[in-house]
Design a protein around this motif. Sequence first.
Motif, PDB file in Angstrom:
ATOM      1  N   LEU A  16      40.953  12.618  21.349  1.00 50.29           N
ATOM      2  CA  LEU A  16      40.918  12.437  22.796  1.00 50.29           C
ATOM      3  C   LEU A  16      42.316  12.179  23.349  1.00 50.29           C
ATOM      4  O   LEU A  16      42.720  12.771  24.358  1.00 50.29           O
ATOM      5  N   GLY A  17      43.074  11.318  22.681  1.00 50.89           N
ATOM      6  CA  GLY A  17      44.447  11.056  23.113  1.00 50.89           C
ATOM      7  C   GLY A  17      45.301  12.309  23.078  1.00 50.89           C
ATOM      8  O   GLY A  17      46.077  12.576  23.997  1.00 50.89           O
ATOM      9  N   ALA A  18      45.149  13.105  22.015  1.00 50.36           N
ATOM     10  CA  ALA A  18      45.927  14.339  21.897  1.00 50.36           C
ATOM     11  C   ALA A  18      45.552  15.347  22.979  1.00 50.36           C
ATOM     12  O   ALA A  18      46.428  15.999  23.570  1.00 50.36           O
ATOM     13  N   MET A  19      44.258  15.461  23.260  1.00 50.56           N
ATOM     14  CA  MET A  19      43.820  16.415  24.292  1.00 50.56           C
ATOM     15  C   MET A  19      44.341  16.015  25.667  1.00 50.56           C
ATOM     16  O   MET A  19      44.845  16.862  26.416  1.00 50.56           O
ATOM     17  N   VAL A  20      44.238  14.733  25.987  1.00 50.97           N
ATOM     18  CA  VAL A  20      44.720  14.269  27.289  1.00 50.97           C
ATOM     19  C   VAL A  20      46.237  14.393  27.361  1.00 50.97           C
ATOM     20  O   VAL A  20      46.786  14.779  28.398  1.00 50.97           O
ATOM     21  N   LEU A  21      46.924  14.086  26.268  1.00 50.23           N
ATOM     22  CA  LEU A  21      48.385  14.213  26.229  1.00 50.23           C
ATOM     23  C   LEU A  21      48.839  15.632  26.499  1.00 50.23           C
ATOM     24  O   LEU A  21      49.699  15.874  27.359  1.00 50.23           O
ATOM     25  N   VAL A  22      48.269  16.585  25.801  1.00 56.88           N
ATOM     26  CA  VAL A  22      48.662  17.992  25.984  1.00 56.88           C
ATOM     27  C   VAL A  22      48.323  18.465  27.396  1.00 56.88           C
ATOM     28  O   VAL A  22      49.119  19.136  28.052  1.00 56.88           O
ATOM     29  N   GLY A  23      47.148  18.084  27.881  1.00 54.75           N
ATOM     30  CA  GLY A  23      46.763  18.478  29.238  1.00 54.75           C
ATOM     31  C   GLY A  23      47.667  17.881  30.300  1.00 54.75           C
ATOM     32  O   GLY A  23      48.091  18.562  31.239  1.00 54.75           O
ATOM     33  N   ALA A  24      47.989  16.595  30.175  1.00 57.71           N
ATOM     34  CA  ALA A  24      48.852  15.935  31.160  1.00 57.71           C
ATOM     35  C   ALA A  24      50.277  16.474  31.110  1.00 57.71           C
ATOM     36  O   ALA A  24      50.910  16.682  32.152  1.00 57.71           O
ATOM     37  N   ALA A  25      50.781  16.715  29.903  1.00 57.27           N
ATOM     38  CA  ALA A  25      52.139  17.251  29.784  1.00 57.27           C
ATOM     39  C   ALA A  25      52.211  18.684  30.310  1.00 57.27           C
ATOM     40  O   ALA A  25      53.177  19.061  30.978  1.00 57.27           O
ATOM     41  N   ALA A  26      51.193  19.478  30.031  1.00 53.86           N
ATOM     42  CA  ALA A  26      51.165  20.844  30.565  1.00 53.86           C
ATOM     43  C   ALA A  26      51.060  20.828  32.084  1.00 53.86           C
ATOM     44  O   ALA A  26      51.757  21.590  32.780  1.00 53.86           O
ATOM     45  N   THR A  27      50.241  19.949  32.632  1.00 52.98           N
ATOM     46  CA  THR A  27      50.116  19.821  34.084  1.00 52.98           C
ATOM     47  C   THR A  27      51.425  19.379  34.707  1.00 52.98           C
ATOM     48  O   THR A  27      51.872  19.937  35.713  1.00 52.98           O
ATOM     49  N   GLY A  28      52.049  18.368  34.108  1.00 48.94           N
ATOM     50  CA  GLY A  28      53.344  17.910  34.608  1.00 48.94           C
ATOM     51  C   GLY A  28      54.397  18.998  34.550  1.00 48.94           C
ATOM     52  O   GLY A  28      55.230  19.129  35.465  1.00 48.94           O
ATOM     53  N   SER A  29      54.375  19.790  33.493  1.00 46.41           N
ATOM     54  CA  SER A  29      55.328  20.902  33.364  1.00 46.41           C
ATOM     55  C   SER A  29      55.134  21.930  34.465  1.00 46.41           C
ATOM     56  O   SER A  29      56.096  22.373  35.100  1.00 46.41           O
ATOM     57  N   ILE A  30      53.886  22.313  34.681  1.00 50.55           N
ATOM     58  CA  ILE A  30      53.592  23.314  35.713  1.00 50.55           C
ATOM     59  C   ILE A  30      53.979  22.799  37.089  1.00 50.55           C
ATOM     60  O   ILE A  30      54.580  23.518  37.892  1.00 50.55           O
ATOM     61  N   VAL A  32      50.182   7.040  23.335  1.00 51.69           N
ATOM     62  CA  VAL A  32      49.965   5.783  22.615  1.00 51.69           C
ATOM     63  C   VAL A  32      48.575   5.771  21.972  1.00 51.69           C
ATOM     64  O   VAL A  32      48.425   5.404  20.796  1.00 51.69           O
ATOM     65  N   VAL A  33      47.561   6.190  22.708  1.00 51.07           N
ATOM     66  CA  VAL A  33      46.196   6.247  22.166  1.00 51.07           C
ATOM     67  C   VAL A  33      46.125   7.231  21.004  1.00 51.07           C
ATOM     68  O   VAL A  33      45.513   6.943  19.965  1.00 51.07           O
ATOM     69  N   MET A  34      46.776   8.379  21.149  1.00 56.30           N
ATOM     70  CA  MET A  34      46.783   9.383  20.085  1.00 56.30           C
ATOM     71  C   MET A  34      47.421   8.815  18.812  1.00 56.30           C
ATOM     72  O   MET A  34      46.887   8.968  17.718  1.00 56.30           O
ATOM     73  N   ARG A  35      48.547   8.114  18.968  1.00 56.83           N
ATOM     74  CA  ARG A  35      49.231   7.563  17.790  1.00 56.83           C
ATOM     75  C   ARG A  35      48.448   6.422  17.154  1.00 56.83           C
ATOM     76  O   ARG A  35      48.421   6.284  15.932  1.00 56.83           O
ATOM     77  N   ILE A  36      47.813   5.582  17.972  1.00 51.90           N
ATOM     78  CA  ILE A  36      47.002   4.502  17.413  1.00 51.90           C
ATOM     79  C   ILE A  36      45.855   5.092  16.594  1.00 51.90           C
ATOM     80  O   ILE A  36      45.604   4.670  15.455  1.00 51.90           O
ATOM     81  N   GLY A  37      45.181   6.076  17.152  1.00 52.72           N
ATOM     82  CA  GLY A  37      44.099   6.733  16.421  1.00 52.72           C
ATOM     83  C   GLY A  37      44.592   7.411  15.154  1.00 52.72           C
ATOM     84  O   GLY A  37      43.932   7.359  14.108  1.00 52.72           O
ATOM     85  N   ALA A  38      45.758   8.032  15.237  1.00 51.68           N
ATOM     86  CA  ALA A  38      46.308   8.729  14.069  1.00 51.68           C
ATOM     87  C   ALA A  38      46.651   7.753  12.943  1.00 51.68           C
ATOM     88  O   ALA A  38      46.315   8.002  11.777  1.00 51.68           O
ATOM     89  N   GLU A  39      47.303   6.659  13.286  1.00 47.83           N
ATOM     90  CA  GLU A  39      47.679   5.687  12.250  1.00 47.83           C
ATOM     91  C   GLU A  39      46.450   5.007  11.646  1.00 47.83           C
ATOM     92  O   GLU A  39      46.397   4.775  10.440  1.00 47.83           O
TER      93      GLU A  39
END
Length: 149
Positions: A22-36, A67-74
């Motif tokens: 979930l963290g990774a999906m939101v991260l990629v979506g937010a970064a792609a949105t911010g980029s556009i 942060v959520v993505m990294r916490i879940g990953a670790e």
Amino acid sequence: MTTLASITRPDSWDFPLLLHVLGAMVLVGAAATGSILALTSDRASNPEWLRSLSFKSFLIVALPAYVVMRIGAEWLYEKEFGDVDSDPTWIGIGYITADAGALVLVITLVLSGFAVRKKPRLTKAAGILSLIAVAAWLVAVWAMGGKPG
């Protein structure tokens, strides 16, 4: 009836995996949105608003998602590979893209923050940098899904 796929993962891994994905999906979506938003702000009738929205996308959505993505990953790494001597290749790809992506995300935040406040020319640099991070994170998504080596 045949089973097409079988998941042989302990139930205790479900929540850390959910956090990570979930963290990774939101991260990629937010970064792609911010980029556009950053890259198209020059052509808009109200570029200040798009620059501000781009910065907020990185700061309010992408950074906490990272942060959520990294916490879940670790958490998941400790459960699955805590006592293993060598990691699979896809773990290395994940760590490299996450660590490099964090650096790029911080630089993007600084650039887009300056773009909102003082230097609108930095908007394009922030957009391009974040697209590079998004591309690297998509490679990590491929590696995590395909699990090479």
